[in-house]
Scaffold this active site. Structure first.
Site, short mmCIF file in Angstrom:
data_model
loop_
_atom_site.label_atom_id
_atom_site.label_comp_id
_atom_site.label_asym_id
_atom_site.label_seq_id
_atom_site.Cartn_x
_atom_site.Cartn_y
_atom_site.Cartn_z
N TYR A 1 0.83 -1.20 0.00
CA TYR A 1 0.00 0.00 0.00
C TYR A 1 0.86 1.26 0.00
O TYR A 1 0.64 2.18 -0.80
CB TYR A 1 -0.92 0.00 1.22
CG TYR A 1 -1.77 1.24 1.32
CD1 TYR A 1 -2.88 1.42 0.50
CD2 TYR A 1 -1.47 2.25 2.23
CE1 TYR A 1 -3.66 2.56 0.58
CE2 TYR A 1 -2.24 3.40 2.32
CZ TYR A 1 -3.33 3.55 1.49
OH TYR A 1 -4.09 4.68 1.57
N LYS B 1 1.13 4.15 -2.99
CA LYS B 1 0.79 5.55 -2.78
C LYS B 1 1.99 6.47 -3.04
O LYS B 1 1.82 7.63 -3.45
CB LYS B 1 0.24 5.74 -1.37
CG LYS B 1 -1.14 5.12 -1.18
CD LYS B 1 -2.16 5.68 -2.15
CE LYS B 1 -3.56 5.22 -1.88
NZ LYS B 1 -4.56 5.81 -2.79
#
Length: 258
Positions: free
Chosen positions: A164, A168
């Site tokens: 994750y 990002k």
């Protein structure tokens, strides 16, 4: 809702991916309140329809639900065509859809490669495909705003979410490169890095103790909520930020200074 016809986004068309819940839902409501005609785009068609109905039932709000899997090129092309058919163009794209709430925290060497690939497909390829589909429409108009929703986790290197956090961080690089490439066409590209935000989406991995630790690490001592972010997204979607591109705005209550 104030009169959207008098709002700063009156006459604009905004697409919000992942608009069926959480931050996406909040962004869709705010952009509609500011006058935009909103396409609530979500893989969950029922959730998207619910949010579009919420907006449309408010005073003067205009919204349409559009099913989409942002990781699928054909689906993204179909979404883009549906929005253009419904509203005549796309002025604002909020790349919000992401895989996060369903992820279990685990050391990086315990992350299954298939899960890694799914996170990258939605969180990185998704914004790429959506920007690629929307850019020709914006180029034709000579104007556009792309707002990429990244995460403040990239500033602190949060452990046990390596896929994750990596995805990002990639969005920030994408924001900068797209800003350079699309600027001559009148398209501005910026990013927002939200901190840990409490929404209606259940998060089994966030315990009360972890919530207290999150707040303790912030300069502003309360949990972040969607209302803390919608104004920044609306600003980046509107004319007041027309001379701003390639930037990343951190909104996390002062947990990280960027």
């Amino acid at each position: 809702m104030a009169d959207p016809a008098a709002g700063p986004l009156a006459g604009r068309v905004a697409v919000v991916t992942g608009g069926g819940q959480g931050l996406g839902r909040a962004f869709a409501h705010r952009l509609a309140a500011d006058g935009a005609r909103v396409a609530v785009a979500d893989r969950n068609a029922d959730a998207a329809a619910t949010v579009a109905a919420e907006i449309s039932s408010a005073a003067g709000g205009t919204a349409v639900a559009v099913p989409v899997d942002v990781a699928d090129e054909v689906s993204v092309a179909a979404m883009t065509g549906q929005v253009v058919d419904a509203y005549g163009g796309i002025d604002v794209l909020v790349n919000n859809a992401a895989v996060f709430s369903t992820l279990a925290m685990r050391p990086f060497d315990e992350i299954d490669p298939a899960e890694w690939d799914r996170v990258m497909a939605v969180n990185v390829r998704g914004p790429f495909l959506c920007a690629r589909a929307a850019a020709p429409v914006m180029r034709h108009a000579g104007y556009g705003k792309i707002v990429n929703i990244s995460s403040a986790t990239v500033w602190i290197g949060r452990p046990h979410y390596l896929h994750y956090v990596t995805s990002k961080a990639a969005l920030i690089g994408m924001t900068r490169a797209l800003a350079t490439e699309l600027g001559p066409a009148g398209i501005r590209v910026n990013a927002v890095t939200p901190g840990a935000t409490r929404t209606e989406i259940p998060r089994a991995t966030v315990t009360p103790e972890q919530e207290r630790a999150i707040v303790a690490g912030q300069a502003i001592k309360r949990r972040q909520v969607p209302g803390d972010l919608v104004g920044v997204v609306a600003f980046l979607a509107g004319a007041d930020s027309d001379f701003m591109t390639g930037q990343t705005v951190n909104v996390d209550g002062g947990a990280a200074f960027h």
